[in-house]
Design an enzyme around this catalytic site. Structure first.
Site, PDB file in Angstrom:
ATOM      1  N   HIS A 189      29.679  39.512  28.092  1.00 40.30           N
ATOM      2  CA  HIS A 189      28.514  39.048  28.848  1.00 40.30           C
ATOM      3  C   HIS A 189      28.809  38.942  30.330  1.00 40.30           C
ATOM      4  O   HIS A 189      28.006  39.325  31.180  1.00 40.30           O
ATOM      5  CB  HIS A 189      28.111  37.654  28.352  1.00 40.30           C
ATOM      6  CG  HIS A 189      26.966  37.725  27.422  1.00 40.30           C
ATOM      7  ND1 HIS A 189      26.874  36.948  26.303  1.00 40.30           N
ATOM      8  CD2 HIS A 189      25.854  38.485  27.459  1.00 40.30           C
ATOM      9  CE1 HIS A 189      25.750  37.236  25.677  1.00 40.30           C
ATOM     10  NE2 HIS A 189      25.123  38.157  26.357  1.00 40.30           N
ATOM     11  N   CYS A 501      23.881  64.876  27.306  1.00 37.35           N
ATOM     12  CA  CYS A 501      23.802  63.549  27.920  1.00 37.35           C
ATOM     13  C   CYS A 501      25.089  62.744  27.792  1.00 37.35           C
ATOM     14  O   CYS A 501      25.109  61.559  28.080  1.00 37.35           O
ATOM     15  CB  CYS A 501      22.610  62.767  27.356  1.00 37.35           C
ATOM     16  SG  CYS A 501      22.678  62.574  25.570  1.00 37.35           S
TER      17      CYS A 501
HETATM   18  C1  PEP Z   1      27.273  60.760  23.286  1.00 39.57           C
HETATM   19  O1  PEP Z   1      27.789  60.547  22.190  1.00 39.57           O
HETATM   20  O2  PEP Z   1      27.672  61.632  24.085  1.00 39.57           O
HETATM   21  C2  PEP Z   1      26.119  59.942  23.728  1.00 39.57           C
HETATM   22  C3  PEP Z   1      25.471  60.204  24.839  1.00 39.57           C
HETATM   23  O3  PEP Z   1      25.779  58.887  22.937  1.00 39.57           O
HETATM   24  P1  PEP Z   1      26.496  57.439  23.069  1.00 39.57           P
HETATM   25  O4  PEP Z   1      27.468  57.517  24.219  1.00 39.57           O
HETATM   26  O5  PEP Z   1      25.409  56.460  23.266  1.00 39.57           O
HETATM   27  O6  PEP Z   1      27.185  57.332  21.745  1.00 39.57           O
END
Ligand code: PEP
Ligand code: MG
Length: 573
Positions: A189, A501
């Site tokens: 936190h 991503c």
């Molecule tokens: C990933 O696995 O690359 C992703 C973007 O998901 P997270 O980091 O939320 O697991």
């Protein structure tokens, strides 16, 4: 001299050392006579009421001054304080003859021992909140003032064994330039709070007993170190570095208005990853062309009950309205793995990363999933919403998720509630089985986003959080590159959007490789948007494609990394 630790909140600063010490109280045994028991119980109950009122007032003040995160923390502490099992345990200890302060200490220690047995890091981190509340209570019972950082009105870097959340809440950003602690992790936190306040922070530092109160130190919250015992020369150098960094930050801002195109004019979509709607202004300021990943599980962490449909609807609606005409990919909850959630306890698993995580949990917890789907669908009329499922590994999971989606749509339709009937539905490609079968999976969905963080660790069966195996999680490991390449190729053949991503999308040397492999959409953290756009603009797509063709045929990560370094150095010339 340098002390290294975990980089928790980025930024650089110089400031004078201030140690925060919370006096240890009630360490000694305190016995009371029978005729004192009822007074002590009453004293304890009065103190709980008074501290509860304090928490309530602080929460109200914080809410009204727009500090929602801090206010929620006060509410959580109010809840911890009023937990009846904790209160009952303390009363029964007092009734068995211990003084009120000592009883709180005993009950706290029992509870901390229980937490320590739980492997789940979420609960370990919550012990910090419990300690905070119990310590405040002991101070109140002893009629002592709880240590807070009130009187500092000069540039200071705080050093503490542990930063209590209630101390973190009250830090004054104008004067507190940095925080350094022995314990703590980036998901605690306190870490969340200092990050949200933009205070450079390094946690988990080893011994800092050689550091002197009042001396000037330099903190780098991005690189994760503190330099102390500074010479005049070092102070000058660090000041120059800070000025340079400031200028770079200003310079990068000029990229916010630019389109994202390669040097040879290929348009690329540059989206942002979002974990907290509060960070939207930074995303908008940096000119994000969409949200490539909204990690909705963040709405579920740190609370005792999951967010309801209306609460979620309002959050999704706000994001969509603030990103008009721009795609916003809302990923349904990815709870499990390293993101356990107190409001939804997942049974203890030997391998949580391979257990009930992401879509698997949503399919088991139908009501939770349907609530989220309803909220997303209702919000979908306020912008360009896209729906994405995490951790998909089979066609059956997609079919089951879609069947639930169809049921929720039918329900909304019968209640005459508006939503986008044609909301695009996609999946994360982050499990090797999904990458291998992507050509088939694509028949059932509209788009994909490659989650390289997970895809790489699952491809190499190597935990990226384990220092001994994390080198296997290099972004340049060829087996994972092949899976990324085939996924991008399958999407191109099917004419469906493919994004990425994971953290790889913002890694400077990986960007030309991903471009060369044909990636069309990069989704990165807000702080890295401008740097990513600048790098993309320096790359010639056709040269990157020729380089990528060689890269995927190389036998090792080292050789791929070498090729990419050579490529990047020619680009920079
Ligand atoms: C990933 O696995 O690359 C992703 C973007 O998901 P997270 O980091 O939320 O697991
Ligand atoms: Mg993932």
């Amino acid at each position: 001299m340098r002390i290294k630790g975990i980089a928790v909140s980025p930024g650089q600063a110089l400031g004078k050392v201030v140690f925060i010490k919370t006096e240890e109280i009630a360490g000694t045994k305190q016995l009371i006579a029978d005729d004192e028991i009822s007074d002590q119980v009453q004293h304890f109950r009065n103190s709980v009421t008074s501290l509860s009122n304090q928490y309530n007032c602080s929460a109200e003040e914080l809410f009204s001054s727009g500090k929602k995160e801090q206010a929620e923390m006060m509410e959580l502490h109010h809840e911890i304080l009023n937990d009846y099992t904790f209160i009952d345990r303390i009363c029964s200890l007092i009734e068995s003859g211990y003084g009120a302060v000592y009883s709180v200490r005993l009950a706290l220690d029992e509870q901390l021992n229980n937490f320590a047995k739980i492997e789940n890091p979420y609960f370990r981190e919550r012990s910090n909140d419990l300690k905070d509340v119990a310590t405040r209570l002991m101070y109140k019972l002893s009629e002592l003032d709880y240590s807070e950082v009130k009187e500092i009105d000069y540039a200071a870097v705080l050093f503490a064994e542990e930063l209590m959340p209630s101390v973190a809440i009250n830090l004054d950003r104008r004067y507190i330039k940095g925080v350094v602690t022995n314990s703590g992790s980036s998901t605690s936190h306190s870490a969340i709070l200092v990050r949200s306040m933009g205070i450079p922070t390094v946690m988990g530092c080893e011994d800092f007993s050689a550091v002197q109160e009042g001396e000037l130190v330099f903190i780098d919250g991005q690189a994760g170190f503190v330099e102390y015992g500074l010479s005049e020369r070092q102070i000058k150098d660090f000041t120059t570095e800070m000025i340079k960094q400031n200028k770079l930050d200003q310079l990068e801002l000029s990229w916010a208005e630019q389109p994202t195109i390669t040097r040879d004019n290929n348009k690329i979509s540059l989206f942002a990853n979002l974990i907290n709607p509060k960070l939207l202004p930074a995303v908008i300021k940096a000119g994000a062309e969409g949200i490539g990943l909204f990690r909705t599980e963040m709405l579920y962490l740190d609370r005792v009950s999951p967010p309801g449909e209306d609460e979620q609807y309002l959050i999704y609606k706000t994001i969509l309205e603030k990103m008009p005409n721009k795609p916003v990919i809302i990923r349904t909850v990815d709870i499990g793995g390293d993101k356990p959630c107190a409001c939804l306890p997942v049974a203890k698993e030997l391998n949580p990363f391979m257990g009930v995580r992401g879509i698997r949990l949503s399919l088991l917890e139908e009501e939770l999933f349907k609530t989220q789907l309803r909220a997303i669908l209702r919000a979908s009329i306020h912008g360009n919403a896209m729906l994405m499922f995490p951790m998909v590994s089979t066609v059956e999971e997609i079919l089951q998720a879609q069947e639930l989606l169809a049921r929720v749509k039918a329900e909304l339709h019968s209640r005459r509630i508006n939503f986008n009937q044609k909301i695009p539905v996609g999946i994360m490609i982050e499990v090797p089985s999904a990458a291998i079968m992507a050509d088939i999976l694509l028949e059932y969905i509209d788009f994909v986003s490659i989650g390289s963080n997970d895809l790489i660790q699952y491809t190499y069966a190597a935990d990226r959080h384990n220092p001994q195996t994390s080198s296997l999680c290099s972004h340049f490991n060829p087996a994972a590159l092949r899976l990324i390449k085939s996924t991008i190729d399958y999407c191109a053949q099917a004419g469906k959007l493919c994004g990425l991503c994971g953290e790889m999308a913002a890694e400077p040397e990986a960007i030309p490789l991903l471009l060369g492999l044909g990636l069309q959409e990069f989704s990165v953290n807000a702080a890295l948007l401008l740097r990513t756009r600048k790098i993309i603009s320096q790359i010639d797509y056709s040269q990157a494609a020729a380089m990528a063709e060689i890269a995927v045929k190389l036998p090792s990560a080292e050789q791929v990394a070498k090729l990419l370094q050579e490529f990047s150095s020619t680009v920079r010339q």
